[in-house]
Design an enzyme around this catalytic site. Structure first.
Site, PDB file in Angstrom:
ATOM      1  N   ASN A 259       0.830  -1.207   0.000  1.00 52.52           N
ATOM      2  CA  ASN A 259       0.000   0.000   0.000  1.00 52.52           C
ATOM      3  C   ASN A 259       0.864   1.256   0.000  1.00 52.52           C
ATOM      4  O   ASN A 259       1.944   1.284   0.585  1.00 52.52           O
ATOM      5  CB  ASN A 259      -0.919   0.006   1.226  1.00 52.52           C
ATOM      6  CG  ASN A 259      -1.870  -1.167   1.204  1.00 52.52           C
ATOM      7  OD1 ASN A 259      -2.027  -1.813   0.165  1.00 52.52           O
ATOM      8  ND2 ASN A 259      -2.481  -1.466   2.330  1.00 52.52           N
TER       9      ASN A 259
ATOM     10  N   ASP B 253      -0.616   4.215   0.910  1.00 57.31           N
ATOM     11  CA  ASP B 253      -1.410   5.208   1.639  1.00 57.31           C
ATOM     12  C   ASP B 253      -0.803   5.640   2.971  1.00 57.31           C
ATOM     13  O   ASP B 253      -1.284   6.588   3.604  1.00 57.31           O
ATOM     14  CB  ASP B 253      -2.842   4.692   1.862  1.00 57.31           C
ATOM     15  CG  ASP B 253      -2.890   3.335   2.587  1.00 57.31           C
ATOM     16  OD1 ASP B 253      -2.018   3.057   3.435  1.00 57.31           O
ATOM     17  OD2 ASP B 253      -3.819   2.545   2.305  1.00 57.31           O
TER      18      ASP B 253
ATOM     19  N   HIS C 292       5.894  -0.571  -2.664  1.00 54.56           N
ATOM     20  CA  HIS C 292       5.469   0.095  -3.901  1.00 54.56           C
ATOM     21  C   HIS C 292       5.536   1.613  -3.793  1.00 54.56           C
ATOM     22  O   HIS C 292       4.906   2.313  -4.570  1.00 54.56           O
ATOM     23  CB  HIS C 292       4.057  -0.362  -4.280  1.00 54.56           C
ATOM     24  CG  HIS C 292       4.007  -1.792  -4.750  1.00 54.56           C
ATOM     25  ND1 HIS C 292       2.847  -2.527  -4.879  1.00 54.56           N
ATOM     26  CD2 HIS C 292       5.003  -2.626  -5.152  1.00 54.56           C
ATOM     27  CE1 HIS C 292       3.128  -3.746  -5.321  1.00 54.56           C
ATOM     28  NE2 HIS C 292       4.423  -3.837  -5.478  1.00 54.56           N
TER      29      HIS C 292
ATOM     30  N   CYS D 127      16.908  15.977 -10.791  1.00 54.00           N
ATOM     31  CA  CYS D 127      18.000  15.754  -9.826  1.00 54.00           C
ATOM     32  C   CYS D 127      17.835  14.456  -9.038  1.00 54.00           C
ATOM     33  O   CYS D 127      18.719  14.087  -8.259  1.00 54.00           O
ATOM     34  CB  CYS D 127      18.134  16.951  -8.884  1.00 54.00           C
ATOM     35  SG  CYS D 127      16.690  17.187  -7.811  1.00 54.00           S
TER      36      CYS D 127
ATOM     37  N   CYS E 291      10.130  20.504  -9.179  1.00 51.82           N
ATOM     38  CA  CYS E 291      11.073  20.292  -8.072  1.00 51.82           C
ATOM     39  C   CYS E 291      11.480  21.643  -7.465  1.00 51.82           C
ATOM     40  O   CYS E 291      11.936  22.537  -8.184  1.00 51.82           O
ATOM     41  CB  CYS E 291      12.297  19.571  -8.616  1.00 51.82           C
ATOM     42  SG  CYS E 291      13.602  19.341  -7.402  1.00 51.82           S
TER      43      CYS E 291
ATOM     44  N   CYS F  38      15.495  22.023  -8.360  1.00 53.76           N
ATOM     45  CA  CYS F  38      16.087  22.252  -9.683  1.00 53.76           C
ATOM     46  C   CYS F  38      15.043  22.599 -10.739  1.00 53.76           C
ATOM     47  O   CYS F  38      15.374  22.713 -11.910  1.00 53.76           O
ATOM     48  CB  CYS F  38      16.867  21.010 -10.121  1.00 53.76           C
ATOM     49  SG  CYS F  38      15.794  19.638 -10.584  1.00 53.76           S
TER      50      CYS F  38
ATOM     51  N   GLY G 206      -5.282  -8.894   3.178  1.00 53.64           N
ATOM     52  CA  GLY G 206      -5.904  -7.963   2.233  1.00 53.64           C
ATOM     53  C   GLY G 206      -5.195  -7.804   0.914  1.00 53.64           C
ATOM     54  O   GLY G 206      -5.193  -6.719   0.351  1.00 53.64           O
ATOM     55  N   THR G 207      -4.611  -8.899   0.423  1.00 51.89           N
ATOM     56  CA  THR G 207      -3.997  -8.813  -0.901  1.00 51.89           C
ATOM     57  C   THR G 207      -4.455  -9.978  -1.769  1.00 51.89           C
ATOM     58  O   THR G 207      -4.617 -11.101  -1.273  1.00 51.89           O
ATOM     59  CB  THR G 207      -2.451  -8.768  -0.831  1.00 51.89           C
ATOM     60  OG1 THR G 207      -1.933  -8.757  -2.178  1.00 51.89           O
ATOM     61  CG2 THR G 207      -1.852  -9.938  -0.076  1.00 51.89           C
TER      62      THR G 207
HETATM   63  P1  OAD Z   1      -6.131  -5.979  -4.843  1.00 50.59           P
HETATM   64  O1  OAD Z   1      -7.176  -4.953  -5.156  1.00 50.59           O
HETATM   65  O2  OAD Z   1      -5.607  -6.807  -5.969  1.00 50.59           O
HETATM   66  O3  OAD Z   1      -6.683  -7.003  -3.761  1.00 50.59           O
HETATM   67  C1  OAD Z   1      -7.345  -6.576  -2.613  1.00 50.59           C
HETATM   68  C2  OAD Z   1      -7.621  -7.798  -1.759  1.00 50.59           C
HETATM   69  O4  OAD Z   1      -8.171  -7.354  -0.532  1.00 50.59           O
HETATM   70  C3  OAD Z   1      -8.603  -8.792  -2.360  1.00 50.59           C
HETATM   71  O5  OAD Z   1      -8.065 -10.102  -2.222  1.00 50.59           O
HETATM   72  C4  OAD Z   1      -9.858  -8.627  -1.495  1.00 50.59           C
HETATM   73  O6  OAD Z   1     -10.566  -9.848  -1.324  1.00 50.59           O
HETATM   74  C5  OAD Z   1      -9.247  -8.196  -0.187  1.00 50.59           C
HETATM   75  N1  OAD Z   1     -10.131  -7.388   0.684  1.00 50.59           N
HETATM   76  C6  OAD Z   1     -10.992  -6.413   0.332  1.00 50.59           C
HETATM   77  N2  OAD Z   1     -11.561  -5.874   1.415  1.00 50.59           N
HETATM   78  C7  OAD Z   1     -11.054  -6.522   2.495  1.00 50.59           C
HETATM   79  C8  OAD Z   1     -11.247  -6.434   3.902  1.00 50.59           C
HETATM   80  N3  OAD Z   1     -12.086  -5.561   4.449  1.00 50.59           N
HETATM   81  N4  OAD Z   1     -10.535  -7.266   4.700  1.00 50.59           N
HETATM   82  C9  OAD Z   1      -9.663  -8.166   4.181  1.00 50.59           C
HETATM   83  N5  OAD Z   1      -9.447  -8.295   2.858  1.00 50.59           N
HETATM   84  C10 OAD Z   1     -10.128  -7.494   2.016  1.00 50.59           C
HETATM   85  O7  OAD Z   1      -4.965  -5.218  -4.071  1.00 50.59           O
HETATM   86  P2  OAD Z   1      -3.441  -5.645  -3.825  1.00 50.59           P
HETATM   87  O8  OAD Z   1      -3.309  -7.114  -3.679  1.00 50.59           O
HETATM   88  O9  OAD Z   1      -2.942  -4.778  -2.744  1.00 50.59           O
HETATM   89  O10 OAD Z   1       0.553  -1.930  -7.146  1.00 50.59           O
HETATM   90  O11 OAD Z   1      -2.774  -5.201  -5.178  1.00 50.59           O
HETATM   91  C11 OAD Z   1      -1.393  -5.333  -5.301  1.00 50.59           C
HETATM   92  C12 OAD Z   1      -0.818  -4.243  -6.131  1.00 50.59           C
HETATM   93  O12 OAD Z   1      -1.547  -4.175  -7.350  1.00 50.59           O
HETATM   94  C13 OAD Z   1      -0.947  -2.855  -5.562  1.00 50.59           C
HETATM   95  O13 OAD Z   1       0.052  -2.545  -4.631  1.00 50.59           O
HETATM   96  C14 OAD Z   1      -0.830  -1.999  -6.781  1.00 50.59           C
HETATM   97  C15 OAD Z   1      -1.599  -2.828  -7.791  1.00 50.59           C
HETATM   98  O14 OAD Z   1      -1.013  -2.887  -9.006  1.00 50.59           O
HETATM   99  C16 OAD Z   1       1.069  -0.771  -7.558  1.00 50.59           C
HETATM  100  O15 OAD Z   1       0.459   0.279  -7.537  1.00 50.59           O
HETATM  101  C17 OAD Z   1       2.468  -0.911  -8.022  1.00 50.59           C
END
Ligand code: OAD
Length: 249
Positions: A102, A104, A119, A130, A147, A150, A187-188
């Protein structure tokens, strides 16, 4: 579910090093949108347009408008009980590292002290002239910020698709998952590499893998304990059980 919560608390009770690998879902209950909505768009934009170096070269105004909107969103949100439970873990376990996808900054706001932002960060800018990286907090940056050093063109200090992760941060993440006793994947969707590779790395180094998510994901094949429900509810429950175990020892 009660059994799984107890199992998670038990493995944490015996752990000295824990890594939290987090994604957008941990911030969903704070009001930060996740990425992979069913329409395949990020808030109405194609990923190619707003999260690649080519997209930025083609239309920096659009990319800055997108990231300024995300900065604006983060200004109005607060950490949720899931972030606070992760920060609280530091009082109960020897060493806790948060490796987050994340951008954020909410783990830091919640009080976690060792946070690897794999990320990048919405708060940071990087100068294409620069090279200086600056933490600008959440101040309003305007449509095409320059910037202060510069006068070069600034970009968000975010890792876009086809870019490498910051080397030191990535090495620290690899080292911490290799050494940890427990990896909590929260949460990924675990589809974006190399970050998602931390899960198999932890598993092959002997860690117990706990998954916290609304649904099973690509990480589930590596998971020993699955806690399926909102992280803002599941993580405080685990931490509360762990606190009870510690106080009865
Ligand atoms: P995703 O949007 O791919 O996945 C979010 C996950 O969170 C899903 O598996 C949902 O089921 C889960 N989820 C949603 N709400 C939830 C809750 N309240 N409690 C628990 N789980 C919950 O997001 P990421 O896996 O973070 O990269 O995505 C990975 C990367 O893809 C990000 O960092 C971003 C994007 O490309 C960059 O910006 C480089």
């Amino acid at each position: 579910m009660d059994d799984e919560l107890d199992r998670a608390a038990n493995v944490l009770d015996n752990a000295t090093q824990v890594v939290i690998f987090s994604g957008a879902g941990v911030s969903a209950e704070s009001g930060v949108p996740t990425f992979r909505a069913s329409d395949g768009l990020w808030e109405g934009h194609h990923i190619e347009d707003v999260a690649t170096p080519d997209g930025f070269e083609r239309d920096p105004d659009l990319v800055w408008a997108f990231y300024n909107a995300r900065r604006d969103n983060v200004r109005s949100v607060k950490p949720n009980p899931g972030h606070f439970a992760i920060a609280e873990l530091e009082k109960l376990v020897g060493r806790v590292t948060v490796a987050t996808q994340n951008v954020d900054g909410l783990h830091l706001v919640a009080g976690s002290t060792t946070v690897l932002e794999l990320h990048g960060s919405l708060r940071e800018t990087r100068c294409l002239g620069c090279g200086v990286i600056r933490n600008r907090g959440l101040e309003v940056l305007g449509p095409k910020p320059l910037c202060p050093n510069c006068n070069g063109q600034l970009r968000p200090n975010i890792v876009w698709f086809r870019e490498s992760l910051p080397r030191k941060t990535w090495t620290a993440a690899e080292d911490s998952v290799t050494a940890c006793d427990v990896l909590i994947v929260v949460g990924t969707s675990a589809v974006v590499y190399p970050a998602a590779g931390l899960i198999s790395l932890a598993k092959s180094a002997g860690a117990t893998v706990v998954e916290v998510n609304l649904t099973p994901t690509n990480a589930s094949g590596y998971t020993d304990i699955g806690l399926y429900g909102p992280s803002g509810m599941m993580l405080p429950k685990v931490v509360e059980r762990l606190r009870q175990l510690k106080s009865s020892e």
